[in-house]
Structures are given as structure tokens and as C-alpha cells.
Design a protein around this motif. Structure first.
Motif: not given
Length: 504
Positions: A399, A403, A411, A435
Motif C-alpha cells: 500500500a 501511494y 491504493a 490516501t
């Protein structure tokens, strides 16, 4: 935040006056050699109360700077602990609680259990273990305490006799995290008789935990001699340094009878050799760096790793190179870190090109991210995710790599799926909030933060985040419905917390 102080006398009390392990009904194989629990004691402390107490204490520990919130270390301890629990599933109790194994930074040798299946290990103890069986012996011993509900049984007796109020013990445990003297005073309550009965009980509890721990180790394939060797070494240290007895011996009283009992139980067992995992060597190297990340600490660790490389063995070479790579990353020298890691991976391959290791892969991703090489970090993370699909740490790093590469929508999709699968991980919601912020989705950002705060036990902060989400200009009707529902739930939970605090 003050250091997580774990002085010997405090943890002697924290372990034996505050540890409230989850309840189980021993299965027939266990009941043949271990006493069963009475109904009265079970009524005094329910499994649900045990878990709530453990979670309350863990919330305080997690806020402390010496709680080692390090995913490779956490994942290793969880893997080792769960491999032990796999052979004794009844230790999880009738409610099947998930155990949580964690580490704290502390130079004293110690380990401890908390209510509801939370087991902590000091960083110094991990470093002192000469092989994986020795570390497993400590963890199996603590699982034995939990499985037999030692403190729940003791608290039942104390509560019946009105010697120490349960609330005083819980508050004392929390106070001990930041103020050992205050914690001791609150837990002791000036009751010398209660402490004496507590110590009397602990001697039997230790022998019982030894027996359960030995059985778990044997069934899990570890060397039972690991318990004898480790405890014996600690006992010898206590004899040589009477003014500085290892805390583990003070919180787990070691007697000649206990050593003899352990030896007698292992004498007729067939010797079984356990090969240490590479992860054990890598995690010890990582802990050596985490133990003291000051400039001088890193200098000392560098010297230790360079000496380790002189041993010429393959595990020592891989772990030594890994340790040097991790130090270089800590110092911001990403090129050197990559070079050292490449050397470690080359030593790992040793003619096996497909050889991979989750600890090495995790560091590779961190190095790429630190070097702002987003594409390379994502490539490394995707490969690691395919190689280690069950690794939670790798999932989090994947993740992070999405990003860093600016692939925010991907993400979000990944993190939302993860939160459905793993609803109790606040780190997922923190990443999700970050995010959403990058996408300027304010309502969703604060909704995610609310879930994170709730999971961390900060309901007032969570409720405030819901209020912010409600006022966000992009909050849709659907968002408002979710906010209203979660606010009702959280406010009800908060009222229950306040009620319990008043009663306690």
C-alpha cells in the motif's frame, strides 16, 4: 512519554498480580496432570473481562515509545507464538481468543503475560537467546501461564478474601508502565499477607507453566533442552551477580527443584534437533539495531556485525550483511544499504536463484521507498506480495508503494479490501486516511481516521473525527448515513466505558 520501565519487582507483581489469562477448560490430556479450575474462580473473572483488561493495558503500552511497533519483528514473534499454539489450540480458551505476541525495548531480560492472551518479550531477552528453541521455551512458558489461568485463579481467591480489590490491581498495572513505585504501591495496597500468598501461588504456577511449556515445545518440534539451557544460564547469572539478578528470575522464581523437575521430565525424551530458521538470525540482527538506534548504539552494532561476518557461516554472513544494511538505512545511506542487502541476498541464494526471504524483502522495499525510487519499490512490493501473500507487513508496504507511485485510486481499492479482511488493524485505516487526503476526499479521510482512533481505544477522538467528517463539503448522503450509524455505536461504547470506569 516516559520509558516503559520494567524493573524486577514491578514485573513480579505485574505478572502475578495483574496477569489475567484467558479462561479454558483443560482437555482430558491436560487434566490428567494439571488441576482443573473451580466454578467459583471462573465466575470471578470471565474470559470477556480478561480480554477487556488486557486490551486496556495494551492501549497504554502501545502509546509508550519503547513499545517496538516494528512489523518484521512483530510478524516473526506472531509466527513463532502461533506455531506453538498450533499444537495446543485449547490454550486459546473456550472463546478462542487470538494471542498477541509483541516486544518492548528494554535492556533487562524479561518476558510477561497480560490479561486475555497478550504476551510481551523484552528486546534483551531476544538477543540473549542463543538459539530459536531457547526463545521458544520462554514463549511456551508464558503460554502455559495463560493456558492455566494462573492469575485469574489467584485473583479469585484474593477477591473472595477482600485482600486486594481488582480495580487496584488493574490501576496498579497501568501505573507501573510509567511509574514503577506508584504501580507497586497501588498493587500491593500495603497488604503483606496478600503478597506472600501471591508468591506462594507463583511457585506452583511456575512448575505448572514449565510442564505445559515443555509439552508445547516438544509437540512443536523444538529442543526441550532449550528451556533447561536458558533457565540454567539465567540462574547462573543470578548466582554470579546477586545484586543484579536477571528480572526474569525475580518475576519467575527459579529454584533448584524447578530445574531438577525440568531435567527429570526431559531425561527420557528422545533428543530432537531443531534447526534455527534464518528469520531468527535476521530478527536478532534487527533487534540489535532497534535496541539502541543512537549514533553510538549504531557504531557498536556495526562493530558487532563486522565481527559476526568473520564467523564465515552462511546464516551469520546473511544476518551480518542484513544488519549492516539496516544500519545504513537508519543513517540515510540508501546506496550502501542496497549494496549490503544485495550481498545478503547473494549469500542467501547460494546456488538457488529462487531463494527469497520475507525479512530481506521487507528491507528491500523500505530501501527503495527511502531512496524515492517509487517504481522500483512497487516492483519489489508486488514480487514480495506474490511470494508472501500472508504477510501483513508486506501488504502494508505494498500500500505504501502504491501511494509513493501516485497510484492513489489503486491504493484506496486495495486498502478498502484489506479493511474488510482485517478489521482490527488501525494501520490500514491510517494509510487509507492518508490516501483519501491525497485525493482530497475529506469526508472519507476523517471517517477512516475515526475508525483508526476507535481501534486504538480513543473513542472521544474517534467521535470528534466523525463530527469533522459530517461537516466536510464532500460528505454525501450515503456518507452521512454511515457517520450517523457509527456515531451512535461509538457513543454507546463510550457510555459503557464511562460506566465501567466508575464501577472499577
Amino acid at each position: 512519554m516516559p520509558r516503559l520501565s520494567v524493573r524486577p519487582m514491578v514485573f513480579a507483581t505485574l505478572l502475578f498480580a495483574c496477569t489475567l489469562p484467558p479462561a479454558i477448560l483443560p482437555l482430558p490430556s491436560v487434566a490428567q496432570t494439571l488441576p482443573s479450575l473451580g466454578d467459583t474462580e471462573r465466575e470471578e473473572l470471565s474470559p470477556l473481562m480478561e480480554r477487556k483488561l488486557g486490551e486496556r493495558i495494551m492501549r497504554e503500552i502501545r502509546r509508550n515509545r519503547d513499545y517496538l511497533d516494528d512489523e518484521p519483528l512483530q510478524e516473526y514473534l506472531e509466527g513463532l507464538g502461533n506455531s506453538l499454539l498450533a499444537v495446543r489450540p485449547e490454550a486459546r480458551g473456550e472463546t478462542q481468543y487470538d494471542f498477541f505476541f509483541f516486544a518492548v525495548r528494554d535492556p533487562m531480560l524479561n518476558a510477561f503475560a497480560l490479561p486475555g492472551g497478550f504476551i510481551g518479550v523484552h528486546s534483551a531477552l531476544i538477543l540473549a537467546a542463543q538459539n530459536e528453541s531457547e526463545l521458544a521455551s520462554v514463549m511456551a512458558h508464558e503460554i502455559g501461564h495463560v493456558a492455566q489461568r494462573h492469575i485469574a485463579r489467584m485473583l479469585g481467591k484474593q477477591k473472595q478474601d477482600m485482600l486486594i480489590p481488582l480495580s487496584a490491581i488493574v490501576l496498579g498495572a497501568l501505573a507501573a508502565i510509567s511509574n514503577p513505585d506508584a504501580g507497586m504501591a497501588m498493587m500491593m495496597g500495603g497488604q503483606g499477607l496478600a503478597m506472600q500468598r501471591q508468591l506462594n501461588f507463583s511457585r506452583d504456577a511456575e512448575r505448572e507453566a514449565d510442564r505445559v511449556g515443555l509439552d508445547i515445545m516438544r509437540e512443536a518440534g523444538f529442543e526441550t533442552s532449550g528451556m533447561i539451557n536458558f533457565f540454567g544460564r539465567l540462574q547462573q547469572a543470578g548466582r554470579n551477580y546477586t545484586d543484579n539478578t536477571p528480572p526474569y528470575l525475580r518475576s519467575h522464581p527459579m529454584t533448584t527443584e524447578r530445574i531438577a523437575d525440568i531435567e527429570a521430565r526431559t531425561r527420557d525424551l528422545r533428543y530432537r534437533q531443531h534447526a534455527d530458521s534464518l528469520d531468527f538470525a535476521l530478527i536478532k540482527a534487527r533487534v540489535k539495531v532497534l535496541q539502541d538506534s543512537s549514533p553510538q548504539g549504531l557504531i557498536d552494532a556495526t562493530a558487532a556485525f563486522e565481527r559476526q561476518l568473520q564467523q564465515k557461516s552462511r546464516p551469520s554472513t546473511i544476518a551480518g550483511k542484513y544488519g549492516l544494511a539496516y544500519i545504513a538505512l537508519k543513517q540515510g545511506q540508501t546506496s550502501k544499504a542496497q549494496s549490503m542487502l544485495d550481498d545478503a541476498r547473494t549469500a542467501l541464494k547460494n546456488g538457488t536463484p529462487a531463494a527469497r526471504n520475507v525479512v530481506l524483502s521487507s528491507l528491500a522495499i523500505d530501501i527503495k521507498l527511502a531512496a524515492h525510487q517509487a517504481k522500483e519499490a512497487l516492483d519489489e512490493a508486488e514480487l514480495a506480495r506474490n511470494q508472501f501473500p500472508l504477510s501483513r507487513g508486506i501488504a502494508h508496504q505494498y500500500a505504501d508503494a502504491l501511494y509513493a507511485a501516485g497510484r492513489y485510486e489503486e491504493a484506496v481499492t486495495f486498502l478498502r479490501d484489506q479493511t474488510q479482511l482485517y478489521r482490527s488493524e488501525p494501520k490500514l485505516y491510517d494509510r487509507l486516511a492518508k490516501t483519501y487526503a491525497a485525493l482530497n476526499k475529506q469526508a472519507q479521510q476523517h471517517l477512516a481516521l475515526a475508525e483508526s482512533y476507535a481501534l486504538k481505544g480513543s473513542l472521544p477522538a474517534a467521535i470528534e473525527q466523525l463530527s469533522i467528517a459530517r461537516r466536510a463539503p464532500d460528505a454525501s448522503f450515503y456518507d452521512q448515513s454511515i457517520i450517523d450509524a457509527r456515531e451512535r455505536e461509538m457513543k454507546a461504547q463510550r457510555l459503557e466505558e464511562i460506566r465501567q470506569e466508575k464501577e472499577g
